[in-house]
Enzyme design. Sequence first.
Site, PDB file in Angstrom:
ATOM      1  N   HIS A   1     -14.394  -2.620  -8.266  1.00 52.97           N
ATOM      2  CA  HIS A   1     -13.235  -2.999  -7.722  1.00 52.97           C
ATOM      3  C   HIS A   1     -12.113  -3.181  -8.679  1.00 52.97           C
ATOM      4  CE1 HIS A   1     -11.514  -4.945  -4.458  1.00 52.97           C
ATOM      5  NE2 HIS A   1     -10.999  -6.539  -5.463  1.00 52.97           N
TER       6      HIS A   1
ATOM      7  N   CYS B   1      -8.809  -0.233  -2.362  1.00 49.97           N
ATOM      8  CA  CYS B   1      -8.366  -0.632  -4.244  1.00 49.97           C
ATOM      9  C   CYS B   1      -7.453  -0.344  -4.754  1.00 49.97           C
ATOM     10  CB  CYS B   1      -9.423  -2.237  -4.327  1.00 49.97           C
ATOM     11  SG  CYS B   1     -10.893  -1.161  -4.998  1.00 49.97           S
TER      12      CYS B   1
END
Length: 369
Positions: free
Chosen positions: A312, A32
């Site tokens: 994330h 990510c």
Amino acid sequence: MGATGSKLEKALGDQFPEGERYFGLENFGNTCYCNSVLQALYFCVPFRDQLLEYYSRTKSSGEPEENLLTCLADLFSQINSQKKKTGVIAPKRFVQRVKKQNELFRSYMHQDAHEFLNFLLNELVETLEKEAKSGRTASGNLKPAEKKENGVANGTAADQDHPLTWVHKIFQGFLTNETRCLRCETITARDEKFLDLSLDIEQNSSITSCLRNFSSTETLNAEDKFFCDKCCSLQEAQKRMKIKTPPRILALHLKRFKYIEQLGRYKKLSYRVVFPLELKLCNTTDDAPGSESEYSLFAVVVHVGSGPNHGHYVSLVKSHSHWLFFDDENVEIIDETYVQTFFGSTQEYSNNTDHGYILFYECLDAKTT
């Protein structure tokens, strides 16, 4: 993503920009950090345009030798040439190349998006410089006129060993480091190049105050005295860093991860830092070209999570007149006011762990030229 894609198309309807593509990127196990930065760069229009031009030139002369630049150009071309308006692309070849070239990104551990951005831009610069120095690109020998056309030039900002590339022209700015001797008042100035600026942050602050603090005056005394060439001795001095030449694209990294000695580890700062949609630089030198320029926010890489070693990354990008939210494979349209939810928290411990980490601003003056 099929349902998400059709939902996005339905939401935009007739407002879907002509020729634009909104594609999510597949995650290959904690990639990510890579996907969020790639989306920000894809919607950096001058960067995308130059990369697609590079792709066209290299492809027209046959298959070039693979490197990070050719892999990125191939990925952007793949997205840009899709028949569908929305969908998902797997940036597998690009991610494999990143891991091949840098062992830091080979593990499946949580990586730092800013470190990745730095690595990527420097690798692209290095590849373009090598091509320029050898007097050729993958498309063959370059004449001086062609060098200029391809965004490679030699000038005051770059010598023969370091040609000015199109990456420099988009992201590079200059800082001037001024040191004033408090005895003889002589000012010593040294210029430094930058592709992005890392800013210290404070609770309940703004990007403007962070930039002001970045350029605040620091007194050098005691063990930190400055050696003044005119006095020929160590003297107390004042120094400050200001922006001498603002870049076309201003990338700002908020230093949200701080080493706490008492804890013996890094901690994430969830401080609320307001980043405006329109920004005027407050820390340029008096004679800086374009010191009155205004910048417009077009992308934000967001860190989601309470600590530096896990979490994330997602990104928000402005495309034409609307904002989009990219979370790996998923793409959604969002309201402009939603951007404010990523400023940070006024409390140290909060349920909101989604904080702006890297900001991308485009100079409005450069947009109109």
